[in-house]
Design a protein around this motif. Structure first.
Motif, PDB file in Angstrom:
ATOM      1  N   SER A 105      -2.964  -0.758   0.495  1.00 40.71           N
ATOM      2  CA  SER A 105      -3.966  -0.706  -0.563  1.00 40.71           C
ATOM      3  C   SER A 105      -4.525  -2.108  -0.827  1.00 40.71           C
ATOM      4  N   PRO A 106      -5.769  -2.189  -1.378  1.00 43.90           N
ATOM      5  CA  PRO A 106      -6.402  -3.484  -1.605  1.00 43.90           C
ATOM      6  C   PRO A 106      -5.548  -4.381  -2.490  1.00 43.90           C
ATOM      7  N   GLY A 107      -5.458  -5.667  -2.105  1.00 45.32           N
ATOM      8  CA  GLY A 107      -4.677  -6.597  -2.899  1.00 45.32           C
ATOM      9  C   GLY A 107      -3.223  -6.702  -2.473  1.00 45.32           C
ATOM     10  N   THR A 108      -2.864  -5.951  -1.431  1.00 49.33           N
ATOM     11  CA  THR A 108      -1.498  -5.996  -0.910  1.00 49.33           C
ATOM     12  C   THR A 108      -1.088  -7.434  -0.625  1.00 49.33           C
ATOM     13  N   PRO A 109       0.153  -7.857  -0.875  1.00 51.62           N
ATOM     14  CA  PRO A 109       1.200  -7.100  -1.552  1.00 51.62           C
ATOM     15  C   PRO A 109       1.083  -7.222  -3.075  1.00 51.62           C
ATOM     16  N   ASN A 110       1.249  -6.100  -3.754  1.00 57.01           N
ATOM     17  CA  ASN A 110       1.385  -6.109  -5.212  1.00 57.01           C
ATOM     18  C   ASN A 110       0.260  -6.798  -5.964  1.00 57.01           C
ATOM     19  N   ASN A 111      -0.982  -6.609  -5.509  1.00 56.90           N
ATOM     20  CA  ASN A 111      -2.167  -7.213  -6.134  1.00 56.90           C
ATOM     21  C   ASN A 111      -2.210  -8.729  -6.064  1.00 56.90           C
ATOM     22  N   THR A 112      -1.364  -9.347  -5.234  1.00 58.96           N
ATOM     23  CA  THR A 112      -1.376 -10.814  -5.208  1.00 58.96           C
ATOM     24  C   THR A 112      -2.610 -11.359  -4.505  1.00 58.96           C
ATOM     25  N   THR A 113      -3.310 -10.538  -3.708  1.00 61.24           N
ATOM     26  CA  THR A 113      -4.548 -11.030  -3.086  1.00 61.24           C
ATOM     27  C   THR A 113      -5.778 -10.354  -3.689  1.00 61.24           C
ATOM     28  N   MET A 114      -5.602  -9.663  -4.818  1.00 63.91           N
ATOM     29  CA  MET A 114      -6.718  -8.971  -5.473  1.00 63.91           C
ATOM     30  C   MET A 114      -7.698  -9.984  -6.052  1.00 63.91           C
ATOM     31  N   THR A 115      -8.986  -9.883  -5.651  1.00 64.99           N
ATOM     32  CA  THR A 115     -10.006 -10.749  -6.247  1.00 64.99           C
ATOM     33  C   THR A 115     -10.897  -9.908  -7.163  1.00 64.99           C
ATOM     34  N   LEU A 116     -11.779 -10.571  -7.921  1.00 64.18           N
ATOM     35  CA  LEU A 116     -12.632  -9.834  -8.860  1.00 64.18           C
ATOM     36  C   LEU A 116     -13.527  -8.820  -8.141  1.00 64.18           C
ATOM     37  N   VAL A 117     -14.186  -9.249  -7.049  1.00 60.17           N
ATOM     38  CA  VAL A 117     -15.078  -8.318  -6.368  1.00 60.17           C
ATOM     39  C   VAL A 117     -14.272  -7.177  -5.738  1.00 60.17           C
ATOM     40  N   MET A 118     -13.073  -7.507  -5.240  1.00 66.50           N
ATOM     41  CA  MET A 118     -12.229  -6.463  -4.671  1.00 66.50           C
ATOM     42  C   MET A 118     -11.854  -5.444  -5.748  1.00 66.50           C
ATOM     43  N   TYR A 119     -11.601  -5.935  -6.943  1.00 64.58           N
ATOM     44  CA  TYR A 119     -11.272  -5.075  -8.074  1.00 64.58           C
ATOM     45  C   TYR A 119     -12.437  -4.123  -8.380  1.00 64.58           C
ATOM     46  N   ILE A 120     -13.653  -4.677  -8.368  1.00 61.75           N
ATOM     47  CA  ILE A 120     -14.839  -3.851  -8.617  1.00 61.75           C
ATOM     48  C   ILE A 120     -14.986  -2.790  -7.534  1.00 61.75           C
ATOM     49  N   TYR A 121     -14.912  -3.237  -6.293  1.00 65.79           N
ATOM     50  CA  TYR A 121     -15.100  -2.342  -5.144  1.00 65.79           C
ATOM     51  C   TYR A 121     -14.040  -1.240  -5.133  1.00 65.79           C
ATOM     52  N   ALA A 122     -12.781  -1.651  -5.313  1.00 66.92           N
ATOM     53  CA  ALA A 122     -11.700  -0.679  -5.228  1.00 66.92           C
ATOM     54  C   ALA A 122     -11.802   0.350  -6.353  1.00 66.92           C
ATOM     55  N   ASN A 123     -12.062  -0.109  -7.579  1.00 64.65           N
ATOM     56  CA  ASN A 123     -12.157   0.836  -8.697  1.00 64.65           C
ATOM     57  C   ASN A 123     -13.356   1.774  -8.557  1.00 64.65           C
TER      58      ASN A 123
END
Lengths: 297, 270
Positions: A244-262
């Motif tokens: 899933s995006p941000g693997t592992p455990n949202n440690t690579t989650m960025t703002l745009v990734m957050y927007i895209y994934a949601n």
């Protein structure tokens, strides 16, 4: 009649020349920009976009209390700081070195720029193979104290790997901007300094560096924009192999990734639209400050 | 002095190798037939071959995706060259009401990254019934404010005398633009064309939300699906797909690199 129209258009040819750009930019950029604020006050779903309810600021409340959003914000800020510092330093140093009187400098420049033109998905795929557990590279790095693990699925390796790769892909782009600015510095300044007995470091310290001030400001803001809107590489590197995006455990989650994934994976439109507006405001402030600084110089 | 040069060479050669090593590694491994032979150094010659490439061409839709990518990217590039030059020329040459505001408009939308308006762009494309179509992959990308900006800068410095001479020879405004201006704009057109081609060939974010049927996929979407779903379980086969994706932009870049990395080309960016 037709002749008259043609003659009118030839006389006012700027209307014809501007029409395609104006029409397309209004439909696909201006209206979406305005709409992005409007939709952030509604609760809706892609599955049934016509059925929506006005929720005022609920989306913003939800996003600001969402741990994943706060993590994404924190990651992005850390990312921005390290990326900007590293990239501004490295691209300047490499540009100065390439400008020294050396053989084949064009060849080095061409090679160092190359990662910038390579497809992110290919880079993501290649990197995830190179940094896999038991690969030659990871075993080699293990000699220097790193663990023998799959880097893109292990914290904190994944975050730093993504950061390193983005710095690496963008280095050439910022480097050539510095090089062209250095080329504009008049040769006489260096000649005069040489007569005064200045060495290479002093020439850099007292001529090159101060004269690159405007270029540095430009590159600073370009680096800020690039790093705030970072998406492709971290998304691709973290989801390769079906994770899933941000693997592992949202440690690579960025703002745009957050927007895209949601928006496009989890169908949480409220979170995505509110986060977009927040990012929009950040970028707007940055551009505004840049313009103000640009006017002053 | 000599010693210092030695150090500069060392740093630059190291960085150059660092920049291309992953791609050479990928190219090399894409010819290895069996995954188990990776990371083993040089093998006997019968362990290399083109089978990985034949496999992904015959067993996946890579050929279709490649053709889609070529069609979509070329159309977008041509559209940008035509439309951006037109708008750039109009902003540089004609005095009309609102010219200044229009220029600020170009700058403003250049500052807004598409990444932050993904959802409204998607809604707009959906409104126009262009989801999952070539139109959706092409039409929104036919123009680019950066290209307009680049061309405007170029035309501001372009000598007016040439156009005036052509007008005296009886060319219409349209004739001046199409027969005089465009042929003399080769430099910035190449810079813009290569950047637009590379950006769109590599583009993943928007295409990934615009199309969902595998027949409409561009190469990056297809390759992502291959690696993401373990559709191809073999690493070396996946790497051969990577090679196919990155080769066109690298070839284009090597052929025309002076249009991207020379001082002349980058002065427009500043």
């Amino acid at each position: 009649m037709l002749k008259k129209i043609l003659k009118y258009l030839d006389k006012h040819i700027y209307l014809v020349l501007l029409a395609p750009f104006m029409i397309l930019s209004i439909i696909f950029t201006l209206i979406p920009i305005i709409n992005s604020f409007y939709i952030s006050f509604f609760d809706f779903s892609f599955l049934n976009p016509s059925k929506r309810s006005f929720v005022l600021l609920d989306n913003f409340k939800a996003v600001l209390t969402d741990d994943v959003f706060l993590t994404a914000l924190k990651n992005t800020l850390l990312f921005v700081v390290v990326f900007v510092l590293a990239e501004m330093f490295l691209s300047l140093i490499v540009a100065v070195l390439l400008n020294a009187k050396i053989k084949y400098s064009n060849l080095y420049k061409t090679l160092i720029y190359l990662p910038y033109v390579v497809t992110p998905i290919a880079i993501g795929g290649i990197i995830s193979q190179l940094f896999k557990k038991n690969s030659s590279l990871v075993l080699f790095l293990a000699k220097f104290g790193f663990e023998n693990v799959t880097w893109n699925s292990t914290a904190p390796y994944a975050f730093w790997l993504v950061l390193l790769i983005v710095i690496w892909t963008q280095l050439g782009f910022f480097m050539v901007i510095y090089i062209s600015a250095i080329k504009e510095i008049p040769e006489e300044l260096y000649e005069a300094a040489e007569i005064d007995g200045a060495n290479s470091f002093k020439k850099f310290r007292y001529i090159t560096y101060p004269l690159l001030k405007n270029t540095r400001t430009l590159i600073l803001f370009m680096c800020l924009l690039v790093s705030f809107q970072l998406f492709d590489l971290p998304y691709l590197i973290s989801t390769i192999g079906g994770t899933s995006p941000g693997t592992p455990n949202n440690t690579t989650m960025t703002l745009v990734m957050y927007i895209y994934a949601n928006a496009f994976r989890y169908n949480n439109m409220g979170l995505a639209t509110a986060a977009s507006v927040i990012l929009f405001i950040i970028i707007f402030i940055l551009s505004f400050v840049q313009n103000k600084l640009g006017e002053r110089s | 002095m000599k010693n210092k040069h030695w150090l500069i060479y060392l740093i630059l050669i190291f960085l150059s190798l660092l920049a291309i090593a992953p791609f050479i590694w990928t190219l090399y491994n894409s010819f290895i037939l069996n995954d188990l032979d990776m990371n083993k150094g040089f093998l006997s010659l019968d362990k290399y071959g083109l089978d990985n490439y034949i496999y992904i061409f015959t067993r996946s839709k890579v050929l279709r995706w490649t053709l889609n990518s070529i069609f979509v990217t070329l159309t977008i590039t041509i559209g940008n060259l035509v439309f951006n030059s037109m708008a750039g020329y109009a902003l540089a040459r004609f005095n009309f009401k609102g010219r200044k505001i229009l220029f600020y408009y170009v700058l403003a939308i250049m500052m807004v990254p598409t990444q932050i308006i993904l959802i409204p762009i998607f809604l707009q494309i959906a409104n126009l019934n262009m989801i999952n179509s070539y139109a959706g992959l092409i039409i929104p990308f036919l123009i680019n404010p950066f290209g307009v900006f680049l061309m405007r800068q170029f035309y501001l410095d372009f000598p007016k005398a040439i156009e005036e001479a052509a007008r005296i020879d009886g060319l219409s405004n349209f004739g001046v633009f199409s027969r005089i201006i465009i042929p003399l704009s080769k430099g910035p057109l190449m810079t813009q064309g290569i950047l637009i081609f590379v950006w769109n060939w590599n583009s993943f974010t928007l295409p990934s939300i615009i199309v969902n049927s595998t027949d409409k996929f561009t190469l990056p979407l297809g390759i992502y699906q291959i690696t993401n779903t373990q559709y191809i379980a073999s690493v070396t086969k996946a790497l051969s797909a990577m090679v196919l994706t990155l080769l066109p932009t690298i070839i284009l870049y090597v052929l025309f690199q002076k249009y991207l990395t020379s001082s002349k080309a980058t002065s427009g960016i500043k």
